[in-house]
Design an enzyme around this catalytic site. Sequence first.
Site, PDB file in Angstrom:
ATOM      1  N   ARG A  98       6.648  -4.960  -4.959  1.00 17.09           N
ATOM      2  CA  ARG A  98       5.801  -4.399  -6.008  1.00 17.09           C
ATOM      3  C   ARG A  98       6.351  -3.072  -6.515  1.00 17.09           C
ATOM      4  NH1 ARG A  98       0.842  -3.445  -3.275  1.00 17.09           N
ATOM      5  NH2 ARG A  98       1.769  -4.197  -1.345  1.00 17.09           N
TER       6      ARG A  98
ATOM      7  N   HIS B  55      -2.704  -5.979   4.908  1.00 20.75           N
ATOM      8  CA  HIS B  55      -1.645  -5.812   3.915  1.00 20.75           C
ATOM      9  C   HIS B  55      -1.875  -6.807   2.787  1.00 20.75           C
ATOM     10  CE1 HIS B  55       2.298  -5.517   2.067  1.00 20.75           C
ATOM     11  NE2 HIS B  55       2.609  -4.518   2.870  1.00 20.75           N
TER      12      HIS B  55
END
Length: 543
Positions: free
Chosen positions: A338, A318
Amino acid sequence: MNSAIPYAQALTNLTAHAQPPLRPAELSRSALLAQYHPDSDANASTLLQIGPSRGQACHPQLAALLQSNALIDGFDLAGAEQRSTDVLVIGGGGAGAAAALTAARSGAQVMLASKLRLGDSNTVMAEGGIQAALAASDSPQQHFDDAMRGGHQCANPQLLAQMASDAPGVIRWLIELGMHFDLEDPLSDGGKLRYKQAGGCSQRRILCYRDYTGLEMMRVLRETVELDPAISLLNRCPVVELLSHEDGSCAGAVLYDLEYQRFMVVSARQTILATGGCGRLHLQGFPTSNHYGATADGLVLAYRLGAGLRDMDAFQYHPTGVAWPQRLRGGLISEAARSGGALLVNGLGERFIEELAPRDVVSAAILRECAAGRGIERNGQLGVFLDTRALGPELAQRLPALQHLADKCGIDPSREPMLIYPTLHYQNGGVVIDGNGQTEVPGLLCAGEITGGIHGRNRLMGNALLDILAFGRRAGRQAARLAQAARHKSSLPPLRGGIEHVYRWQRQLALAGLDASVQAPLLYPGQARLALHRPTGTRAQEK
């Protein structure tokens, strides 16, 4: 450590730009992955020497466990506590809970055994949300296409299509159980579900509950399991070996009761492994976002019994794991940050990748920046910035898990960026299954992260929570069906089993010249073997 830009200088470079410029791409995405993704490292793959997947590529650390000796070798199980059930589910996360609930509601008597406690799993740590094509502009076909593309066209099309098609029903089921989701208008009685964008997706299809969706999901699953009278729950009872009939089919499992420090032999007509992944092996030396019990136990046992594996050299790192402070290294910052507008910025104050590109691409780009000397160093820790300042003062309300993590880091994320670095997050490959979770071994089914083929060689955000429920429910339904049919077959072997497959496996180890002193499953990080103790009593049934 590679050369890097000191933290104070990187902060100065960041604040010099009202909007960080996007650095021109130096490599194509395929070249970026080939050069910088951890799976591409020369030391990240070897070939399995024995077992049904002999000759396939596998990470060396994982291969050592898959080709190990049994943990219970030499132990006498004759005096162990004996139990029996229709369906034995091993694993207390979302996949195991979904399988147990569905099997019980399909008429089976179910026993659910968990290594830790029900709910102590990666499920509760899943923050970003769950994918489901529910919007008018979306469809299961688009969901399928996005996931197939994100997985580099390597997924099993049948399994992936089933997952995408099951998604609407999974969401309805969760809402019926009492799960909450974010709404466009929370104060309206008929508020519409709110959709978020995920990396690599053509549509906004992520459903979430703030940024702790998995925790909310596991809340309702745990409550429902604990209230179901058809499910017997065994906490703190890790599986140490599977049982087999003479024909090689699965007959149940040997558990180790940590409370009474004794073995328990559970005979079952059908057994479902939902034991999760292998993050706690810290492959390639990476930190991990995984919970304490993620040590590949189910993979080891299924392979020893004869189940085939696939894609065991493909893992997801990740992009946004905490890099500083060191005590929190590897802790996960959800992709929701994000999706909400947080930016990835290198030490020069530049954006260097599209924030919502697929996870493997983003991780490889971060590793490239660090290798090229454009990373950021803070107190010995290397990474890049996740600039959350644009999320504004409402960040704490929208993303409370991120705010809590930032508080532990001693950072105000509305005023200061966080230092991040890729963290080992997900096992893309696993046990080969069919559309109902059945393995190549009769009597053995698998669901959740232990399986392979659903996501190909990279998984998109939100498809893990969908996977565990879609295939957990399918495996539970199929196990109940097979168990009920077996009750009426006169040719059914007695409801008990042995460990003859272990002796056959030991012969393979010897013929291949492999070290039989290595034993698995690990059960917990760093633990090599359980001590055998005399029974101190009889465990009371837990609920």
